[in-house]
Design a protein around this motif. Structure first.
Motif, short mmCIF file in Angstrom:
data_model
loop_
_atom_site.label_atom_id
_atom_site.label_comp_id
_atom_site.label_asym_id
_atom_site.label_seq_id
_atom_site.Cartn_x
_atom_site.Cartn_y
_atom_site.Cartn_z
N GLN A 185 34.94 13.70 -37.65
CA GLN A 185 35.66 14.75 -38.50
C GLN A 185 36.30 14.56 -39.70
O GLN A 185 36.34 15.37 -40.77
N THR A 186 36.40 13.32 -40.23
CA THR A 186 37.17 12.74 -41.51
C THR A 186 36.40 12.81 -42.55
O THR A 186 35.27 12.40 -42.50
N ASP A 187 36.95 13.43 -43.90
CA ASP A 187 36.22 13.31 -44.95
C ASP A 187 36.77 11.95 -45.55
O ASP A 187 37.70 11.72 -46.30
N TYR A 188 36.10 11.02 -45.07
CA TYR A 188 36.45 9.58 -45.57
C TYR A 188 36.45 9.35 -47.07
O TYR A 188 37.34 8.72 -47.63
N PRO A 189 35.46 9.72 -47.80
CA PRO A 189 35.29 9.65 -49.33
C PRO A 189 36.59 10.27 -49.89
O PRO A 189 37.21 9.34 -50.81
N ALA A 190 37.08 11.12 -49.53
CA ALA A 190 38.26 11.95 -49.88
C ALA A 190 39.69 11.07 -49.51
O ALA A 190 40.52 11.03 -50.41
N LEU A 191 39.47 10.79 -48.44
CA LEU A 191 40.65 9.81 -47.98
C LEU A 191 40.93 8.81 -48.68
O LEU A 191 42.03 8.26 -48.96
N LEU A 192 39.78 7.84 -48.60
CA LEU A 192 39.99 6.61 -49.37
C LEU A 192 40.16 6.81 -50.83
O LEU A 192 40.96 5.83 -51.25
N LYS A 193 39.55 7.86 -51.38
CA LYS A 193 39.90 7.82 -52.87
C LYS A 193 41.51 8.09 -52.92
O LYS A 193 42.30 7.51 -53.83
N ALA A 194 42.02 8.82 -52.19
CA ALA A 194 43.32 9.30 -52.14
C ALA A 194 44.23 7.95 -51.93
O ALA A 194 45.42 7.59 -52.52
N GLN B 228 43.49 4.84 -52.27
CA GLN B 228 43.51 4.00 -53.57
C GLN B 228 44.48 4.36 -54.48
O GLN B 228 45.00 3.52 -55.27
N GLU B 229 44.67 5.66 -54.71
CA GLU B 229 45.35 6.46 -55.97
C GLU B 229 46.89 6.54 -55.80
O GLU B 229 47.38 6.87 -56.68
N THR B 230 47.30 6.31 -54.35
CA THR B 230 48.59 6.63 -54.21
C THR B 230 49.32 5.40 -53.51
O THR B 230 50.29 5.35 -52.95
N ALA C 1 45.51 14.82 -48.45
CA ALA C 1 46.55 15.57 -48.91
C ALA C 1 48.06 14.74 -48.58
O ALA C 1 48.85 14.96 -49.32
N LEU C 2 48.03 14.38 -47.28
CA LEU C 2 49.44 13.76 -46.98
C LEU C 2 49.63 12.40 -47.69
O LEU C 2 50.81 12.32 -48.18
N LEU C 3 48.66 11.78 -48.13
CA LEU C 3 48.72 10.79 -48.75
C LEU C 3 49.29 11.06 -50.35
O LEU C 3 50.31 10.48 -50.94
N ARG C 4 48.68 12.24 -50.82
CA ARG C 4 48.93 12.66 -52.13
C ARG C 4 50.48 13.39 -52.02
O ARG C 4 50.91 13.28 -53.23
N LYS C 5 50.90 13.73 -50.98
CA LYS C 5 52.25 14.33 -51.02
C LYS C 5 53.34 13.46 -51.08
O LYS C 5 54.44 13.83 -51.71
N TYR C 6 53.05 12.17 -50.58
CA TYR C 6 54.04 11.25 -50.46
C TYR C 6 53.46 9.99 -51.17
O TYR C 6 53.33 8.90 -50.52
N PRO C 7 53.01 10.02 -52.35
CA PRO C 7 52.62 8.73 -53.00
C PRO C 7 53.51 7.43 -52.73
O PRO C 7 54.81 7.68 -53.21
N GLY C 8 52.99 6.53 -52.71
CA GLY C 8 53.96 5.11 -52.44
C GLY C 8 54.69 4.98 -51.18
O GLY C 8 55.18 3.95 -50.97
N ARG C 9 54.77 6.00 -50.30
CA ARG C 9 55.38 5.88 -49.03
C ARG C 9 54.50 5.24 -48.03
O ARG C 9 55.01 4.68 -46.84
N PHE C 10 53.24 5.52 -48.21
CA PHE C 10 52.33 4.88 -47.27
C PHE C 10 51.83 3.61 -47.78
O PHE C 10 50.88 3.56 -48.57
#
Length: 291
Positions: free
Chosen positions: A248-257, A259-261, A207-216
């Motif tokens: 504890q990390t949902d890695y599929p969701a994280l990695l998808k986000a 790549q898309e951000t 969610a943090l990656l999607r909140k700030y696309p391009g900053r990370f």
């Protein structure tokens, strides 16, 4: 003639396969997760303290090409010798970490050192602060980052900040990390998402990656042992670092986000005492992850 043709075709296919592997996305990737994946050399800090050449060989043997340097290694060798040692093993350093105080007092020196090492980026992984991290300290850090980022940019080097968990103190409708992003100039400051140090304080890294696309632009791939309760201290037992996909990390969701951000490089960082073995497990996980 048929045998010659068969042998020729076999040679062509073999060469094409080798070329494809060389030109592919590399270790720790697959048809869905593209990487590229490197290693934060801090993971092997204990090994480096005993034998630098052997630990660089170990890094190469894992299959890594990209690495992120750490202070102990940069201080143990001259820039010239370190660059040569990396080059001999086909390793490419994409960044390294310096102390916050160095960015605050002598950003020109950081730029000089980073340039001597051929680094495209220089990072900071901890803001020197009096706990709890507060708005005043956050604003001061943003000022340091903007000034240091400008100095580095003038030398063709990018500045990045690696979150460590304490920045997620509540602030208005969000956290102090939101304020830090808001106050820093995207032209001079980019970020490195440390996955575990986002999960530990109770945040959702995807969610943090999607909140700030391009900053990370960079990510530290790290996982937190199941059952461990986090907090805003920015610290936990290194034994709570587990192989990717086991925590504890949902890695599929994280990695998808990611790549898309706009994330450009991923570095496995494992601080556990058994990092040498867990790195292998993490690579296997990344090579099989799907979404």
């Amino acid at each position: 003639m048929r045998l010659v043709t068969t042998l020729f075709l076999a040679l062509v296919l073999s060469t094409a396969s080798a070329f494809a592997q060389t030109e592919g996305n590399g270790v720790g990737t697959n048809d869905v997760f593209k990487g590229p994946v490197g290693l934060a050399l801090y993971s092997l800090r204990d090994n480096f303290s005993k034998d630098i050449p052997a630990t660089l060989d170990q890094t190469k043997d894992y299959g890594f090409v990209y690495v992120e340097l750490h202070g102990g290694l940069m201080n143990a060798m001259s820039a010239e010798d370190l660059v040569a040692a990396l080059k001999d093993r086909g390793l490419i350093a994409m960044g390294g970490h310096w102390d916050y105080g160095k960015f605050a007092s002598a950003p020109e020196e950081v730029a000089r050192q980073a340039k001597a090492l051929g680094l495209p980026a220089a990072g900071c992984a901890w803001i020197g602060h009096k706990a709890p991290f507060d708005e005043a300290q956050c604003r001061q850090a943003a000022e340091v980052f903007n000034k240091a980022g400008k100095v580095l940019a003038e030398q063709g080097i990018k500045f990045y900040y690696h979150n460590h968990g304490y920045e997620f103190q509540p602030y208005k409708d969000g956290t102090l990390f939101d304020l830090l992003v808001e106050l820093t100039d995207p032209q001079y400051v980019t970020f490195q998402l440390d996955v575990m140090w986002t999960v530990f304080p109770g945040q959702d890294p995807a969610a943090l990656l999607r909140k700030y696309p391009g900053r990370f632009e960079y990510v530290h791939l790290k996982d937190l042992k199941k059952g461990v309760e986090g907090n805003l201290s920015g610290g936990t037992d290194v034994k709570n670092d587990v192989a990717l996909g086991a925590g504890q990390t949902d890695y599929p969701a994280l990695l998808k986000a990611a790549q898309e951000t706009g994330v450009k490089y991923y570095f496995i960082e494992d601080e556990s005492p058994i990092a040498s073995e867990q790195i292998k497990e993490s690579l296997k996980y990344l090579e099989s992850v799907q979404w």
